[in-house]
Design an enzyme around this catalytic site. Structure first.
Site, mmCIF file in Angstrom:
data_model
loop_
_atom_site.group_PDB
_atom_site.id
_atom_site.type_symbol
_atom_site.label_atom_id
_atom_site.label_comp_id
_atom_site.label_asym_id
_atom_site.label_seq_id
_atom_site.Cartn_x
_atom_site.Cartn_y
_atom_site.Cartn_z
ATOM 1 N NE ARG A 50 -2.902 0.695 3.342
ATOM 2 C CZ ARG A 50 -2.209 0.956 4.462
ATOM 3 N NH1 ARG A 50 -1.428 2.023 4.539
ATOM 4 N NH2 ARG A 50 -2.299 0.171 5.494
ATOM 5 C CE1 TYR A 102 -15.088 10.708 -17.833
ATOM 6 C CE2 TYR A 102 -14.758 10.866 -15.470
ATOM 7 C CZ TYR A 102 -15.061 10.110 -16.589
ATOM 8 O OH TYR A 102 -15.341 8.781 -16.447
ATOM 9 C CG ASP A 174 -8.256 15.111 -16.668
ATOM 10 O OD1 ASP A 174 -7.554 14.434 -17.448
ATOM 11 O OD2 ASP A 174 -9.289 14.673 -16.122
ATOM 12 C CE LYS A 199 -11.028 6.792 -19.559
ATOM 13 N NZ LYS A 199 -11.392 8.071 -19.004
HETATM 14 C C1 LIG Z 1 -11.965 8.646 -17.816
HETATM 15 C C2 LIG Z 1 -11.615 10.018 -17.346
HETATM 16 C C3 LIG Z 1 -11.455 10.301 -15.983
HETATM 17 C C4 LIG Z 1 -11.730 9.280 -14.894
HETATM 18 O O1 LIG Z 1 -10.846 8.197 -14.939
HETATM 19 P P1 LIG Z 1 -11.227 6.697 -14.503
HETATM 20 O O2 LIG Z 1 -9.971 5.953 -14.805
HETATM 21 O O3 LIG Z 1 -12.402 6.271 -15.305
HETATM 22 O O4 LIG Z 1 -11.544 6.735 -13.034
HETATM 23 C C5 LIG Z 1 -11.066 11.586 -15.634
HETATM 24 N N1 LIG Z 1 -10.859 12.542 -16.576
HETATM 25 C C6 LIG Z 1 -11.014 12.296 -17.889
HETATM 26 C C7 LIG Z 1 -10.789 13.394 -18.872
HETATM 27 C C8 LIG Z 1 -11.405 11.030 -18.318
HETATM 28 O O5 LIG Z 1 -11.575 10.806 -19.627
#
Ligand SMILES: *Cc1c(COP(=O)(O)O)cnc(C)c1O
Length: 386
Positions: A50, A102, A174, A199
């Site tokens: 952890r 998002y 982000d 992603k």
């Molecule tokens: C998918 C996404 C998230 C959240 O991520 P998870 O891995 O699904 O928890 C946050 N910001 C953006 C721009 C995303 O596309």
């Protein structure tokens, strides 16, 4: 040997051939939850997974180098990465967030603000008056998402960061939609970069994970401490998969964005398409800004179909190469309907304020042949007309 500098080299080779046990070329995966002490009061670099884990650390080191940060924390999801940054806030602090971020980020910010964990101001970053009013609250944190999801609007990271610095506010960007291959927010003045590694970084749609990269050592230590306290760290196996995905990040995204550019042009000229949102198009309102702060326009785009619910349903059920699914950034092309899928939790009112119409469709372009994707879209658009 000098440290490799080119990001392509870091992505392909960071940690390669460094295994001290068997000289394995590919770094081994350490699934162990716990690590033996050498003796009484003699712990090693690792004691419990952890707190820290070698496989997760190698991924963190690789992503931190790609983003140009001092270090990174790998989390179990992108949302855990967003929440990790919020952990440092005080009840009287203000957070500024874009009205078209998002859906999950919006839900998390709103939920924590409703619990009075901080104050939230949601603004349209393109509205200079609203943005000035929000800055007048002297916020502690400014949330930036660029390009935004799903409308691909661009925020000037350099300008927001300079303004934030003058009031001692932190800026978190982000960077999920572009990845460090196409945009490096820390170099533009941001304090934190957040990723849903689910992603582009992993890129194969077979795990869920996140990362926070920090520009400052003290900020990084706070993130490391909170991740350990709350147990937010990503699993070793997921870290291994993400690192495996990163090896091919550059060629993947370069090819994907090339195809995305062709698809954006095709859709823009199609009579059943009302509007295309892609920063690479000259018609995009932030085309010049995107060209200035990004190294490419990415492989995400959205468009408004001529018609309503019936036409949307017909389109998404007619595609054969594209798959109707949430998420993005994988090797396979996906289509999503934000109003009923990714952005449903925002509510109709907030969606309308953000300009996310019911006829908007979002595409994530994969690695299939460009001609197959164009043909698939053309056929589905024709099916809408009948
Ligand atoms: C998918 C996404 C998230 C959240 O991520 P998870 O891995 O699904 O928890 C946050 N910001 C953006 C721009 C995303 O596309």
């Amino acid at each position: 040997m000098p440290e490799p500098k080119a990001p392509q080299t870091i992505a392909a080779a960071n940690g390669i051939a460094t295994d001290p046990a068997y000289r394995a070329v590919t770094p081994p995966i350490y699934l162990s939850s716990t690590f033996a002490f050498e003796g009484f009061e003699k712990g090693g670099r690792y004691d419990y997974s952890r707190s820290a884990n070698p496989t997760r650390d190698l991924l963190a080191d690789t992503i931190a180098k790609l983003e140009g940060g001092v270090g990174a924390v790998i989390t179990a999801s992108g949302m855990a990465a967003v929440d990790l940054i919020l952990a440092g806030l005080e009840a009287e602090d203000w957070v500024i967030a874009p009205h078209d971020c998002y859906g999950g980020t919006y839900r998390l910010l709103a939920a924590r603000a409703a619990k009075r964990q901080f104050n939230l101001a949601v603004v349209d970053f393109a509205d200079q008056q609203a943005l000035a009013a929000a800055f007048a609250r002297e916020p502690a944190l400014i949330w930036v998402e660029t390009p935004s999801n799903p409308l691909m609007r661009i925020v000037d990271i350099r300008a927001v960061s300079a303004r934030a610095r003058s009031i001692d506010a932190k800026v978190a960007v982000d960077n999920t939609f572009l990845s460090p291959a196409l945009q490096q927010p820390l170099a533009l003045g941001a304090d934190f970069v957040v990723h849903s590694t689910t992603k582009y970084l992993n890129g194969h749609s077979d795990m869920v994970g996140g990362a926070v990269i920090a520009a400052d050592k003290d900020d990084l230590q706070i993130l490391i401490d909170w991740s350990n306290i709350a147990g937010l760290g990503g699993a070793p196996f997921d870290s291994y998969l993400t690192l495996r995905g990163i090896r091919s990040l550059f060629p993947r995204i370069e090819r994907q964005q090339k195809t995305a550019g062709a698809i954006a042009s095709f859709l823009q000229d199609h009579r059943f398409v009302q509007r295309v949102h892609y920063p690479g198009l000259r018609s995009h309102p932030n085309h010049d800004l995107a060209r200035d702060q990004q190294r490419g326009f990415g492989a995400m785009l959205s468009f408004e179909l001529a018609g309503g619910r019936r036409e949307i349903a017909r389109f998404v059920e007619s595609v054969q190469v594209f798959t109707l699914a949430e998420s993005l950034g994988g090797v396979e092309s996906l289509v999503a309907h934000p109003a009923t899928m990714t952005h449903v939790s925002m509510g109709a009112e907030a969606r309308q304020a953000a300009g996310i119409s019911d006829s908007l469709l979002r595409l994530s372009i994969g690695l299939e042949a460009e001609d197959d994707l164009l043909l698939d879209l053309d056929r589905a658009l024709m099916a809408v007309a009948h």
